[in-house]
Design a protein around this motif. Structure first.
Motif, PDB file in Angstrom:
ATOM      1  N   SER A   1      50.197  42.565  42.790  1.00 27.97           N
ATOM      2  CA  SER A   1      49.511  42.184  44.029  1.00 27.97           C
ATOM      3  C   SER A   1      50.146  40.951  44.646  1.00 27.97           C
ATOM      4  O   SER A   1      50.364  40.880  45.862  1.00 27.97           O
TER       5      SER A   1
ATOM      6  N   MET B   1      40.595  49.726  41.361  1.00 25.76           N
ATOM      7  CA  MET B   1      41.241  48.945  40.314  1.00 25.76           C
ATOM      8  C   MET B   1      40.607  49.233  38.952  1.00 25.76           C
ATOM      9  O   MET B   1      41.306  49.452  37.956  1.00 25.76           O
ATOM     10  N   LEU B   2      39.288  49.241  38.902  1.00 21.78           N
ATOM     11  CA  LEU B   2      38.603  49.516  37.637  1.00 21.78           C
ATOM     12  C   LEU B   2      38.922  50.926  37.143  1.00 21.78           C
ATOM     13  O   LEU B   2      39.125  51.136  35.938  1.00 21.78           O
TER      14      LEU B   2
ATOM     15  N   ARG C   1      36.919  45.280  49.975  1.00 21.43           N
ATOM     16  CA  ARG C   1      36.976  44.672  48.645  1.00 21.43           C
ATOM     17  C   ARG C   1      36.286  45.550  47.601  1.00 21.43           C
ATOM     18  O   ARG C   1      36.775  45.702  46.475  1.00 21.43           O
ATOM     19  N   GLN C   2      35.149  46.128  47.959  1.00 23.05           N
ATOM     20  CA  GLN C   2      34.438  46.999  47.016  1.00 23.05           C
ATOM     21  C   GLN C   2      35.256  48.241  46.696  1.00 23.05           C
ATOM     22  O   GLN C   2      35.295  48.684  45.548  1.00 23.05           O
TER      23      GLN C   2
ATOM     24  N   ASP D   1      38.075  47.121  44.407  1.00 23.32           N
ATOM     25  CA  ASP D   1      37.539  46.854  43.068  1.00 23.32           C
ATOM     26  C   ASP D   1      37.284  48.150  42.305  1.00 23.32           C
ATOM     27  O   ASP D   1      37.647  48.273  41.130  1.00 23.32           O
TER      28      ASP D   1
ATOM     29  N   ALA E   1      45.392  44.485  33.811  1.00 22.21           N
ATOM     30  CA  ALA E   1      44.853  43.562  34.817  1.00 22.21           C
ATOM     31  C   ALA E   1      45.891  42.518  35.211  1.00 22.21           C
ATOM     32  O   ALA E   1      46.057  42.215  36.401  1.00 22.21           O
TER      33      ALA E   1
END
Length: 66
Positions: free
Chosen positions: A51, A26-27, A19-20, A23, A44
């Motif tokens: 997704s 994605m950022l 997940r990290q 994330d 976003a």
């Protein structure tokens, strides 16, 4: 878990969970596309839609294999 996150073509070894890593990627993608003129919220929302479509595709593939 050790993973490599590619930032501007160079591997960066980091210890993170999935997940990290997602994330962070994605950022990075949102900021890259924002710098090219797209709105952060627009990107976003597009990522969320993509997704969701991908999860549906995975579920469909799994159903066909069963």
């Amino acid at each position: 878990m050790t993973a490599k996150l590619y930032i501007i073509g160079r591997p960066q070894p980091i210890r993170m969970n999935c997940r990290q890593i997602v994330d962070a990627a994605m950022l990075e993608l949102i900021e890259t596309l924002h710098s090219q003129g797209l709105g952060r919220a627009e990107v976003a929302l597009a990522l969320a839609d993509a997704s969701e479509d991908y999860v549906i595709r995975l579920a469909s593939e799994a159903a066909h294999r069963a």
